[in-house]
Design a protein around this motif. Sequence first.
Motif, PDB file in Angstrom:
ATOM      1  N   ASP A 129       2.341   1.741  -3.456  1.00 51.37           N
ATOM      2  CA  ASP A 129       1.313   2.271  -4.352  1.00 51.37           C
ATOM      3  C   ASP A 129       1.060   3.758  -4.084  1.00 51.37           C
ATOM      4  O   ASP A 129       0.906   4.551  -5.024  1.00 51.37           O
ATOM      5  CB  ASP A 129       0.020   1.478  -4.168  1.00 51.37           C
ATOM      6  N   ALA A 130       1.049   4.118  -2.817  1.00 49.69           N
ATOM      7  CA  ALA A 130       0.815   5.520  -2.443  1.00 49.69           C
ATOM      8  C   ALA A 130       1.930   6.416  -2.963  1.00 49.69           C
ATOM      9  O   ALA A 130       1.676   7.529  -3.450  1.00 49.69           O
ATOM     10  CB  ALA A 130       0.702   5.639  -0.927  1.00 49.69           C
ATOM     11  N   ASP A 169      -2.168  10.933   1.889  1.00 52.69           N
ATOM     12  CA  ASP A 169      -3.080  10.339   2.871  1.00 52.69           C
ATOM     13  C   ASP A 169      -2.944   8.817   2.882  1.00 52.69           C
ATOM     14  O   ASP A 169      -2.933   8.188   3.953  1.00 52.69           O
ATOM     15  CB  ASP A 169      -4.526  10.726   2.559  1.00 52.69           C
ATOM     16  N   ALA A 170      -2.833   8.227   1.696  1.00 53.87           N
ATOM     17  CA  ALA A 170      -2.676   6.771   1.617  1.00 53.87           C
ATOM     18  C   ALA A 170      -1.336   6.350   2.195  1.00 53.87           C
ATOM     19  O   ALA A 170      -1.229   5.296   2.845  1.00 53.87           O
ATOM     20  CB  ALA A 170      -2.802   6.313   0.170  1.00 53.87           C
ATOM     21  N   ALA A 208      -1.686   6.361   5.927  1.00 49.91           N
ATOM     22  CA  ALA A 208      -2.473   5.213   6.384  1.00 49.91           C
ATOM     23  C   ALA A 208      -1.643   3.935   6.324  1.00 49.91           C
ATOM     24  O   ALA A 208      -1.721   3.094   7.229  1.00 49.91           O
ATOM     25  CB  ALA A 208      -3.723   5.069   5.513  1.00 49.91           C
ATOM     26  N   ALA A 209      -0.835   3.777   5.283  1.00 51.58           N
ATOM     27  CA  ALA A 209       0.007   2.585   5.155  1.00 51.58           C
ATOM     28  C   ALA A 209       1.031   2.523   6.280  1.00 51.58           C
ATOM     29  O   ALA A 209       1.294   1.450   6.844  1.00 51.58           O
ATOM     30  CB  ALA A 209       0.706   2.580   3.800  1.00 51.58           C
ATOM     31  N   ALA A 258       0.832  -1.199   0.000  1.00 52.27           N
ATOM     32  CA  ALA A 258       0.000   0.000   0.000  1.00 52.27           C
ATOM     33  C   ALA A 258       0.872   1.256   0.000  1.00 52.27           C
ATOM     34  O   ALA A 258       0.554   2.247  -0.677  1.00 52.27           O
ATOM     35  CB  ALA A 258      -0.927  -0.002   1.215  1.00 52.27           C
ATOM     36  N   ARG A 308       1.512   6.937  -6.681  1.00 53.98           N
ATOM     37  CA  ARG A 308       0.395   7.825  -7.040  1.00 53.98           C
ATOM     38  C   ARG A 308       0.543   9.224  -6.452  1.00 53.98           C
ATOM     39  O   ARG A 308      -0.213  10.129  -6.792  1.00 53.98           O
ATOM     40  CB  ARG A 308      -0.925   7.216  -6.562  1.00 53.98           C
ATOM     41  N   ASP A 347       0.030   9.927  -3.274  1.00 59.20           N
ATOM     42  CA  ASP A 347      -1.104  10.063  -2.358  1.00 59.20           C
ATOM     43  C   ASP A 347      -0.597  10.103  -0.914  1.00 59.20           C
ATOM     44  O   ASP A 347      -0.296   9.066  -0.316  1.00 59.20           O
ATOM     45  CB  ASP A 347      -2.058   8.885  -2.555  1.00 59.20           C
TER      46      ASP A 347
END
Length: 217
Positions: free
Chosen positions: A15-16, A23-24, A27-28, A12, A19, A21
């Motif tokens: 991936d964040a 926020d992601a 969170a990860a 995750a 991208r 991201d």
Amino acid sequence: MTAKPPTPADLALSDAVGRGDADAARAALRAGADRERRDGQGRTPLLLAALADRVAVAEVLVGAGADVNAQDARDDSAWLVTGVTGSVAMMRTLLPGGPDVTLTNRFGGVSVVPASERRHVAYVRAVLAETDIDVDHVNRLGWTALLEAVVLGDGGRAHQDVVAALLAAGADPALPDGDGVTARAHAERRGFEAVADLLRRAESQGGEGPRAGGGGR
């Protein structure tokens, strides 16, 4: 020894970063992602964020304690990469992480050296003003940032401004390359008259160059 497979949180985070991201990414990390996990080329999530200029994600990673000095298989680090991309925003994002400005890339250069060659004027000015990086650092090719801006430059306005910024920060115009050739001699040989004039004036002033941004005006 077989590398430990990535966890869902690690995937995750990867991936964040890809991208951009933030926020992601946050969170990860909360889910237990390894902020220092390396890919097949030895790159950490922060290094990948720096390469892609994902500033918001990098801010999250630095805040979580990611190592800004971790180097990959090519000796790149998040900090060193900023000299290649020229991203002032990323440079400033990494500063709270305590970058080692003496760290060198595979050519033996500190970040201001490739930045000078690549005519990243804003970056050169910022890194010289906001860190104690060595403006006269010599890489494995025998070149300082000043020499690199001339030898690998095009003599245009951006490289003139880089040369002016380096001289304003105290770069020594008399330092020669490994063959004993100075930046001014290189500039004259290549017909870079505006650059050569900046260097002549710096030499006549005992190495104290014009203020950054004055080149070619």
